[in-house]
Design a protein around this motif. Structure first.
Motif, PDB file in Angstrom:
ATOM      1  N   ASN A  92       0.441  -1.431  -0.166  1.00  0.00           N
ATOM      2  CA  ASN A  92       0.114  -0.395  -0.448  1.00  0.00           C
ATOM      3  C   ASN A  92       0.938   0.835  -0.059  1.00  0.00           C
ATOM      4  O   ASN A  92       1.336   1.800   0.964  1.00  0.00           O
ATOM      5  N   VAL A  93       0.635   1.428  -0.647  1.00  0.00           N
ATOM      6  CA  VAL A  93       1.216   3.266  -1.877  1.00  0.00           C
ATOM      7  C   VAL A  93       0.900   4.919  -0.918  1.00  0.00           C
ATOM      8  O   VAL A  93      -0.181   4.150  -1.532  1.00  0.00           O
ATOM      9  N   VAL A  94       1.389   5.359  -0.149  1.00  0.00           N
ATOM     10  CA  VAL A  94       0.593   6.195   0.124  1.00  0.00           C
ATOM     11  C   VAL A  94       2.118   7.495   0.638  1.00  0.00           C
ATOM     12  O   VAL A  94       3.589   7.264   0.195  1.00  0.00           O
ATOM     13  N   LEU A  95       1.713   8.578   0.018  1.00  0.00           N
ATOM     14  CA  LEU A  95       2.454   9.572   0.639  1.00  0.00           C
ATOM     15  C   LEU A  95       3.757   9.506   1.535  1.00  0.00           C
ATOM     16  O   LEU A  95       4.794  10.247   1.231  1.00  0.00           O
ATOM     17  N   SER A  96       3.526   8.888   2.409  1.00  0.00           N
ATOM     18  CA  SER A  96       4.843   9.170   3.327  1.00  0.00           C
ATOM     19  C   SER A  96       5.544   8.434   3.680  1.00  0.00           C
ATOM     20  O   SER A  96       6.698   8.312   4.080  1.00  0.00           O
ATOM     21  N   ASN A  97       5.366   6.548   2.723  1.00  0.00           N
ATOM     22  CA  ASN A  97       6.205   5.685   2.406  1.00  0.00           C
ATOM     23  C   ASN A  97       6.610   5.610   0.836  1.00  0.00           C
ATOM     24  O   ASN A  97       7.229   5.046   1.015  1.00  0.00           O
ATOM     25  N   ILE A  98       6.321   6.758   0.267  1.00  0.00           N
ATOM     26  CA  ILE A  98       6.482   6.487  -1.543  1.00  0.00           C
ATOM     27  C   ILE A  98       8.258   6.713  -1.570  1.00  0.00           C
ATOM     28  O   ILE A  98       8.779   6.645  -2.423  1.00  0.00           O
ATOM     29  N   SER A  99       8.734   7.684  -0.873  1.00  0.00           N
ATOM     30  CA  SER A  99      10.282   7.266  -1.033  1.00  0.00           C
ATOM     31  C   SER A  99      10.739   6.027  -0.727  1.00  0.00           C
ATOM     32  O   SER A  99      11.679   5.718  -1.560  1.00  0.00           O
ATOM     33  N   LYS A 100      10.184   5.050  -0.237  1.00  0.00           N
ATOM     34  CA  LYS A 100      10.872   3.810  -0.204  1.00  0.00           C
ATOM     35  C   LYS A 100      10.763   2.912  -1.778  1.00  0.00           C
ATOM     36  O   LYS A 100      11.516   2.722  -1.809  1.00  0.00           O
ATOM     37  N   ILE A 101       9.873   3.096  -3.261  1.00  0.00           N
ATOM     38  CA  ILE A 101       9.708   3.075  -4.190  1.00  0.00           C
ATOM     39  C   ILE A 101      10.885   3.735  -4.730  1.00  0.00           C
ATOM     40  O   ILE A 101      11.204   3.997  -5.844  1.00  0.00           O
TER      41      ILE A 101
END
Length: 112
Positions: A92-101
């Motif tokens: 589940n990609v959200v703005l707060s974890n998109i940096s991992k992608i």
């Protein structure tokens, strides 16, 4: 550990005339390699160099950020993109974890 070893090798190269003194003077030993102890601590206790360390205060701040109008507005504006990205990468990609992608994609583009 490998990065620390590499850095130490670059900062403290041995010299050939130290064989038998700073490092073993045997044929099999890499020329000039001086072993330097590298001390580590368990990741659970590493507050300095562990970006994934659990932190209650950071969790509180992130929860506050995720409730701001700006965050909610940007989430709504990018919902289709985030949903598609989530289906592609399997999380589940959200703005707060998109940096991992973004980090992984950057590594792929750079050929790492």
């Amino acid at each position: 550990m490998v990065s620390a070893t590499s850095n130490l090798l670059g900062m403290y190269p041995g010299v050939a005339n130290d064989a038998g003194y700073s490092y073993p003077g045997v044929q099999e030993w890499p020329n000039g390699y001086i072993p330097i102890a590298i001390h580590t601590i368990n990741q659970f206790y590493d507050y300095t160099l562990n970006p994934n360390r659990e932190c209650k205060r950071l969790d509180e701040i992130m929860n506050l950020i995720e409730q701001t109008p700006e965050y909610l507005n940007n989430t709504d504006k990018n919902k289709a993109f985030l949903d598609k990205l989530s289906s592609i990468v399997g999380i589940n990609v959200v703005l707060s974890n998109i940096s991992k992608i973004a980090d992984v994609l950057n590594s792929e583009v750079c050929g790492f």
